[in-house]
Design an enzyme around this catalytic site. Structure first.
Site, PDB file in Angstrom:
ATOM      1  CD  GLU A 159      -1.971   2.144   1.476  1.00  0.00           C
ATOM      2  OE1 GLU A 159      -2.570   2.987   0.785  1.00  0.00           O
ATOM      3  OE2 GLU A 159      -1.195   2.451   2.392  1.00  0.00           O
ATOM      4  CG  ASP A 166      -7.314   4.623  -8.448  1.00  0.00           C
ATOM      5  OD1 ASP A 166      -7.277   4.429  -9.673  1.00  0.00           O
ATOM      6  OD2 ASP A 166      -6.925   3.786  -7.611  1.00  0.00           O
TER       7      ASP A 166
HETATM    8  C1  LIG Z   1      -5.314   4.816 -12.293  1.00  0.00           C
HETATM    9  S1  LIG Z   1      -4.023   3.643 -12.168  1.00  0.00           S
HETATM   10  C2  LIG Z   1      -2.594   4.534 -12.814  1.00  0.00           C
HETATM   11  C3  LIG Z   1      -1.461   3.622 -13.156  1.00  0.00           C
HETATM   12  C4  LIG Z   1      -0.216   4.310 -13.703  1.00  0.00           C
HETATM   13  N1  LIG Z   1       0.350   5.241 -12.730  1.00  0.00           N
HETATM   14  C5  LIG Z   1      -0.524   5.019 -14.990  1.00  0.00           C
HETATM   15  O1  LIG Z   1      -0.599   6.256 -14.980  1.00  0.00           O
HETATM   16  O2  LIG Z   1      -0.686   4.328 -16.008  1.00  0.00           O
HETATM   17  C6  LIG Z   1      -3.707   3.658 -10.428  1.00  0.00           C
HETATM   18  C7  LIG Z   1      -2.850   2.472  -9.974  1.00  0.00           C
HETATM   19  O3  LIG Z   1      -2.536   2.649  -8.601  1.00  0.00           O
HETATM   20  C8  LIG Z   1      -2.775   1.433  -7.905  1.00  0.00           C
HETATM   21  N2  LIG Z   1      -3.154   1.808  -6.547  1.00  0.00           N
HETATM   22  C9  LIG Z   1      -4.255   2.496  -6.176  1.00  0.00           C
HETATM   23  N3  LIG Z   1      -4.248   2.736  -4.860  1.00  0.00           N
HETATM   24  C10 LIG Z   1      -3.106   2.183  -4.383  1.00  0.00           C
HETATM   25  C11 LIG Z   1      -2.533   2.095  -3.083  1.00  0.00           C
HETATM   26  N4  LIG Z   1      -3.155   2.638  -2.029  1.00  0.00           N
HETATM   27  N5  LIG Z   1      -1.363   1.455  -2.939  1.00  0.00           N
HETATM   28  C12 LIG Z   1      -0.739   0.898  -4.009  1.00  0.00           C
HETATM   29  N6  LIG Z   1      -1.230   0.950  -5.273  1.00  0.00           N
HETATM   30  C13 LIG Z   1      -2.396   1.585  -5.455  1.00  0.00           C
HETATM   31  C14 LIG Z   1      -3.893   0.763  -8.678  1.00  0.00           C
HETATM   32  O4  LIG Z   1      -3.911  -0.639  -8.481  1.00  0.00           O
HETATM   33  C15 LIG Z   1      -3.548   1.147 -10.109  1.00  0.00           C
HETATM   34  O5  LIG Z   1      -2.682   0.216 -10.715  1.00  0.00           O
END
Ligand SMILES: C[S@@+](CC[C@H](N)C(=O)[O-])C[C@H]1O[C@@H](n2cnc3c(N)ncnc32)[C@H](O)[C@@H]1O
Length: 202
Positions: free
Chosen positions: A76, A99
């Site tokens: 996380e 996100d």
């Molecule tokens: C909207 S995607 C963007 C991925 C990448 N940064 C891009 O721009 O292509 C957000 C990513 O963050 C990961 N993610 C979201 N919240 C997270 C957290 N609290 N800890 C680790 N990973 C997280 C999700 O699984 C996802 O792969």
């Protein structure tokens, strides 16, 4: 995988050298991480990602490309910054197209707020940088406001220019999968860049 989730790690612990460490929080399928690691062999890169399928895919590509300066951590984001990394160990932290949690009742899930900015300030080196991109105008405004509030009594993050296209040709900065996706839909990408302030070098 860390041997122990309850101790802190320096770049030397993780990579066996003291090269600058860059973190890609929420690295997704790893396009940015892999291209950066290939372009900057003298820097170390860690992608942090909670989805196992994505982590496995990026690990596979790191092996295929024989990148000794890139790793993926399945953990996380907030925990990684707050508890796993040695304070002052991060040279640049990239948070790219996270996100946006657009519904008002979900805003509390947005990563960038006071606990994150505190943990980030602790993790960054004395000249460390935070780079943020989003397609979401409301999340962009949110981050500007969170920063203003965080800086209210003491300026702990200084805004830096980040022109597009980069005027500094040394600033190689590949687009992520999500940036390409949003741009293909005609969306504008908002960007913010800060340098940490008020920390002394170790
Ligand atoms: C909207 S995607 C963007 C991925 C990448 N940064 C891009 O721009 O292509 C957000 C990513 O963050 C990961 N993610 C979201 N919240 C997270 C957290 N609290 N800890 C680790 N990973 C997280 C999700 O699984 C996802 O792969």
């Amino acid at each position: 995988m860390p041997d122990d989730y309850f101790r802190r790690y320096s770049p030397a612990d993780i990579f066996g050298n003291a090269h600058p460490l860059e973190i890609d929080l929420g690295c997704g399928d790893g396009k940015f991480l892999l291209e950066m690691a290939e372009h900057y062999p003298e820097r170390n890169f860690i992608g942090v990602e909670r989805l196992l399928g994505r982590v496995r895919g990026v690990c596979r590509q790191i092996e295929e490309r024989k990148l000794s300066n890139a790793k993926v951590l399945r953990l996380e984001s907030q925990y990684t910054l707050e508890w796993l990394l040695e304070p002052g160990s991060v040279s640049r932290l990239h948070l790219l197209c996270p996100d946006p949690w657009p519904k008002a009742r979900h805003h509390k899930r947005r990563l960038v707020q006071e606990p994150f900015l505190t943990a980030l300030h602790q993790a960054l080196a004395s000249d460390g940088e935070f780079l943020f991109k989003t397609d979401h105008p409301d999340y962009y405004e949110w981050v500007c406001e969170e920063m203003d509030q965080f800086n209210q009594n003491t300026t702990r993050y200084l805004p830096l220019d980040w022109p597009e296209p980069p005027s500094d040709h040394a600033l190689f900065y590949p687009k992520t999968d999500f940036q390409l996706h949003w741009e293909s839909q005609g969306k504008k990408i908002h960007r913010l860049r800060y340098r940490v302030n008020g920390k002394t070098a170790n």
